[in-house]
Scaffold this motif. Structure first.
Motif, PDB file in Angstrom:
ATOM      1  N   LEU B  43      14.608 105.067 105.613  1.00 25.44           N
ATOM      2  CA  LEU B  43      14.459 103.917 104.717  1.00 25.44           C
ATOM      3  C   LEU B  43      14.250 102.623 105.500  1.00 25.44           C
ATOM      4  O   LEU B  43      13.365 101.832 105.190  1.00 25.44           O
ATOM      5  CB  LEU B  43      15.703 103.792 103.828  1.00 25.44           C
ATOM      6  N   TYR B  44      15.079 102.394 106.494  1.00 25.23           N
ATOM      7  CA  TYR B  44      15.006 101.166 107.298  1.00 25.23           C
ATOM      8  C   TYR B  44      15.098 101.514 108.780  1.00 25.23           C
ATOM      9  O   TYR B  44      15.890 102.377 109.171  1.00 25.23           O
ATOM     10  CB  TYR B  44      16.163 100.217 106.974  1.00 25.23           C
ATOM     11  N   VAL B  45      14.330 100.794 109.568  1.00 22.65           N
ATOM     12  CA  VAL B  45      14.365 100.947 111.026  1.00 22.65           C
ATOM     13  C   VAL B  45      14.799  99.626 111.640  1.00 22.65           C
ATOM     14  O   VAL B  45      14.336  98.559 111.220  1.00 22.65           O
ATOM     15  CB  VAL B  45      12.969 101.366 111.546  1.00 22.65           C
ATOM     16  N   SER B  46      15.664  99.712 112.600  1.00 20.11           N
ATOM     17  CA  SER B  46      16.110  98.520 113.326  1.00 20.11           C
ATOM     18  C   SER B  46      15.236  98.309 114.553  1.00 20.11           C
ATOM     19  O   SER B  46      14.905  99.269 115.251  1.00 20.11           O
ATOM     20  CB  SER B  46      17.565  98.730 113.766  1.00 20.11           C
ATOM     21  N   VAL B  70       8.900 110.248 120.557  1.00 14.73           N
ATOM     22  CA  VAL B  70       9.200 109.244 119.536  1.00 14.73           C
ATOM     23  C   VAL B  70      10.145 108.193 120.108  1.00 14.73           C
ATOM     24  O   VAL B  70      11.104 108.519 120.801  1.00 14.73           O
ATOM     25  CB  VAL B  70       9.855 109.910 118.308  1.00 14.73           C
ATOM     26  N   ILE B  71       9.875 106.940 119.805  1.00 15.64           N
ATOM     27  CA  ILE B  71      10.740 105.859 120.264  1.00 15.64           C
ATOM     28  C   ILE B  71      12.039 105.902 119.478  1.00 15.64           C
ATOM     29  O   ILE B  71      12.041 105.911 118.244  1.00 15.64           O
ATOM     30  CB  ILE B  71      10.009 104.513 120.125  1.00 15.64           C
ATOM     31  N   ASP B  72      13.116 105.970 120.238  1.00 11.42           N
ATOM     32  CA  ASP B  72      14.445 106.124 119.653  1.00 11.42           C
ATOM     33  C   ASP B  72      14.968 104.771 119.178  1.00 11.42           C
ATOM     34  O   ASP B  72      14.612 103.733 119.721  1.00 11.42           O
ATOM     35  CB  ASP B  72      15.359 106.670 120.752  1.00 11.42           C
ATOM     36  N   GLY B  73      15.790 104.799 118.139  1.00 10.45           N
ATOM     37  CA  GLY B  73      16.375 103.549 117.671  1.00 10.45           C
ATOM     38  C   GLY B  73      17.205 103.781 116.431  1.00 10.45           C
ATOM     39  O   GLY B  73      17.108 104.839 115.777  1.00 10.45           O
ATOM     40  N   GLY B  74      18.008 102.793 116.112  1.00 11.38           N
ATOM     41  CA  GLY B  74      18.900 102.899 114.961  1.00 11.38           C
ATOM     42  C   GLY B  74      18.133 102.827 113.646  1.00 11.38           C
ATOM     43  O   GLY B  74      17.194 102.049 113.510  1.00 11.38           O
ATOM     44  N   SER B  75      18.529 103.609 112.670  1.00 12.10           N
ATOM     45  CA  SER B  75      17.875 103.581 111.364  1.00 12.10           C
ATOM     46  C   SER B  75      18.856 103.953 110.268  1.00 12.10           C
ATOM     47  O   SER B  75      19.971 104.410 110.521  1.00 12.10           O
ATOM     48  CB  SER B  75      16.693 104.555 111.287  1.00 12.10           C
ATOM     49  N   THR B 121      21.652  97.921 104.252  1.00  7.77           N
ATOM     50  CA  THR B 121      21.041  97.394 105.479  1.00  7.77           C
ATOM     51  C   THR B 121      22.063  96.741 106.409  1.00  7.77           C
ATOM     52  O   THR B 121      21.821  96.638 107.609  1.00  7.77           O
ATOM     53  CB  THR B 121      19.954  96.358 105.139  1.00  7.77           C
ATOM     54  N   THR B 122      23.208  96.323 105.870  1.00 11.17           N
ATOM     55  CA  THR B 122      24.211  95.696 106.745  1.00 11.17           C
ATOM     56  C   THR B 122      24.713  96.659 107.807  1.00 11.17           C
ATOM     57  O   THR B 122      25.242  96.227 108.831  1.00 11.17           O
ATOM     58  CB  THR B 122      25.417  95.166 105.946  1.00 11.17           C
ATOM     59  N   ILE B 307      13.358  91.323 106.452  1.00 11.41           N
ATOM     60  CA  ILE B 307      12.899  92.699 106.293  1.00 11.41           C
ATOM     61  C   ILE B 307      11.385  92.729 106.204  1.00 11.41           C
ATOM     62  O   ILE B 307      10.791  92.196 105.264  1.00 11.41           O
ATOM     63  CB  ILE B 307      13.541  93.347 105.047  1.00 11.41           C
ATOM     64  N   ARG B 308      10.780  93.297 107.231  1.00  7.88           N
ATOM     65  CA  ARG B 308       9.325  93.524 107.201  1.00  7.88           C
ATOM     66  C   ARG B 308       9.056  94.825 106.466  1.00  7.88           C
ATOM     67  O   ARG B 308       9.878  95.736 106.503  1.00  7.88           O
ATOM     68  CB  ARG B 308       8.778  93.616 108.631  1.00  7.88           C
ATOM     69  N   GLU B 309       7.914  94.919 105.832  1.00  2.07           N
ATOM     70  CA  GLU B 309       7.594  96.113 105.047  1.00  2.07           C
ATOM     71  C   GLU B 309       6.552  96.963 105.768  1.00  2.07           C
ATOM     72  O   GLU B 309       5.548  96.435 106.262  1.00  2.07           O
ATOM     73  CB  GLU B 309       7.006  95.711 103.679  1.00  2.07           C
ATOM     74  N   GLY B 310       6.773  98.265 105.769  1.00  6.62           N
ATOM     75  CA  GLY B 310       5.710  99.167 106.202  1.00  6.62           C
ATOM     76  C   GLY B 310       5.898  99.766 107.581  1.00  6.62           C
ATOM     77  O   GLY B 310       6.045  99.043 108.571  1.00  6.62           O
ATOM     78  N   PHE B 311       5.836 101.085 107.630  1.00  6.75           N
ATOM     79  CA  PHE B 311       6.000 101.817 108.876  1.00  6.75           C
ATOM     80  C   PHE B 311       5.057 101.308 109.957  1.00  6.75           C
ATOM     81  O   PHE B 311       5.438 101.159 111.116  1.00  6.75           O
ATOM     82  CB  PHE B 311       5.743 103.309 108.610  1.00  6.75           C
ATOM     83  N   GLU B 312       3.824 101.019 109.544  1.00  9.59           N
ATOM     84  CA  GLU B 312       2.801 100.632 110.528  1.00  9.59           C
ATOM     85  C   GLU B 312       3.108  99.283 111.189  1.00  9.59           C
ATOM     86  O   GLU B 312       2.523  98.935 112.212  1.00  9.59           O
ATOM     87  CB  GLU B 312       1.414 100.599 109.868  1.00  9.59           C
TER      88      GLU B 312
END
Lengths: 341, 341
Positions: B43-46, B70-75, B121-122, B307-312
């Motif tokens: 849903l959300y990527v940090s 794949v680039i790792d990161g919190g989501s 999102t918090t 919050i930016r929208e869109g995977f791309e």
């Protein structure tokens, strides 16, 4: 009877390395000893790198020396006249009497020395501020554990040589960095360091550090700053601790002290750097002095002192600190004890 | 039914600022969910500054990203298929799912979120790693006392904005350094900072710091390194503490990170610098999260999220971190929750 007091005053603040213009020899009457005071004849004067900082007119942890006043510093003296109930003629005392042959002190300014414990000069190094600086910086900030690697710069100096021995007592692998083969041999042969690096002759201090510290660096006791410290910073382990005691390589620098910033290294290694001065630990001096005295008497600590002779040689002895000449503690003998031991 | 997974991989390691060549968009089958696993729809990527460090192939506190992975990161994601007893379809979870639309996780890789406490999102900022980074760095290393002055660089960023609010809760005077008037106003008007400095427009950051910190600096929470930190270092009080959290000004630097060495300052001020990463405190995450949640519910903490929208748009959002555009926490919304709240 008037006693003439030879003194050395700060004639001008040095730019870069101090020289003959920095100091002035003056003569002054000693003056009268008042009720509650004692008259001290100086026997030994300590010369210490931190005094260079006090020659600058900048705010620091100790007040700057004042122009045309006697240069302050640690000394040992003998009481030759006492109007105090607490002290008697012949007592040996230590305190900040400065670069002069005589000093009239109040009772609270001096600490009496028991000459039966160890040579009195040890109170200007291993049993004095130097020893306490090594003790608290290493144990309170560095916190070496058995099996860890402790690197010390300025390792053959008065503080460094004690730091390394305490680290050995704590079971650490100890590596010293110093400026001559004679010093490195002293560290390894007399102080039982595990390895030593002569930074003046090594072509590659990083490679030497890697070789001397195959498991990385857990504690770096920094007496020198500058490029040597830059190199040690590249070899830190995770959770490394860096007691920052001195930066002698930079004290006489006329240009700015510029080098690699440390922030990224500190983050990557979760490392700690902490500056300190021995005065921060004044509430614990008794604890430290007692432990150092015990180790000394048990033969677990040893020391080397270099004693220059003659009041007139104090400035030159002080400058020797920055010429990297001395091993261990550098003192100047100014007067003879007049009493039998 | 085969689900196609859009992913962003590391195509090459960047020199300086990352660009289009750094990232590659790829498509891959999601694969099968095995017993004990769950399938998560992102849903959300940090996007976080520390991720820049993982793009370099150097040893650090976290592993470097691997090329073509794949680039790792919190989501944050929603479970759309579960073969685990512990989770069910519709559960909202957080973890390191990386820059991709779907992720198959083992049970131990995810933490369930209770959407009733606060917006989900918090969990990617004030109730997540960002909040914990602020909390432990400030309180465990900075140790601010009531009446002390706390300076924060990168103050309007995700970590800095929380640090300042916690420092206010502890009764400190709080001064933030940020890169626009909008950010400075946010600090003062919304977060109740005592003062703010726009480092881009100030002609003299030292003078501004002196003015904003008439009693000097007791704690400097450093998110940026570089020249801003050089300036703050000149204003330290005795026994100052410096949690070194980030050095964002240097992450894309192609030349060496050179500046004034800190040793003399640390000695003169008996100051402490300590690098850290939030992972050092993993044993205390529960304590921190509980306290942050309580402060949030009591209205003592607030936040701003962009919050930016869109995977791309993930790579571009990531680059915005270094362009200094965002205020508070920057997230990218990648998917819609399919279930009713």
């Amino acid at each position: 009877m008037t006693i003439i007091n030879n003194q050395i005053t700060l004639a001008e603040r040095p730019q870069g390395m101090p020289d003959d213009n920095t100091f002035e020899f003056v003569k002054k009457d000693v003056g009268d000893v008042k009720e509650g005071q004692i008259l001290i004849k100086t026997l030994y004067v300590s010369v210490d790198p931190y005094m260079r900082g006090r020659m600058e007119n900048v705010e620091s942890y100790v007040e700057p020396f004042k122009l045309n006043e006697v240069i302050d510093g640690g000394s040992i003296g003998e009481i030759i006249e006492s109007k105090s109930d607490q002290f008697k003629t012949g007592d040996i005392v230590t305190g900040m009497f400065g670069w002069q042959e005589y000093y009239i002190a109040g009772e609270s300014e001096v600490r009496q020395i028991d000459p039966s414990i160890a040579p009195i000069t040890t109170n200007l190094h291993i049993l004095g501020m130097t020893g306490l600086t090594a003790y608290f910086g290493l144990l309170d900030i560095g916190k070496p554990k058995a099996g860890e690697t402790v690197v010390i710069s300025g390792a053959a100096g008065s503080v460094g040589s004690i730091v390394g021995q305490i680290a050995k007592i704590k079971g650490a692998r100890v590596v010293g960095i110093a400026g001559s083969d004679e010093k490195v041999n002293f560290l390894k042969d007399e102080l039982n360091f595990d390895a030593g690096i002569n930074y003046r002759t090594t072509g590659n201090i990083k490679a030497d550090l890697k070789h001397a510290c195959p498991d990385g660096v857990d504690v770096y006791y920094d007496n020198v700053g500058g490029e040597i410290s830059d190199a040690v910073m590249t070899q830190l382990n995770r959770y490394a601790r860096i007691p920052v005691c001195g930066a002698i390589s930079t004290y006489n620098l006329e240009e700015k002290d510029i080098g690699p910033r440390v922030q990224q290294t500190l983050i990557k290694k979760s490392a700690l750097m902490q500056g300190f001065t021995v005065g921060n630990y004044s509430g614990r001096f008794k604890e430290g002095a007692k432990q150092l005295g015990q180790w000394l008497q048990e033969g677990k600590l040893t020391y080397r002192e270099t004693i220059r002779e003659g009041f007139e040689n104090i400035p030159d002895a002080f400058l020797d600190l920055f010429r990297g000449k001395n091993i261990g503690k550098l003192l100047v003998k100014v007067g003879e004890r007049s009493m039998n031991k």
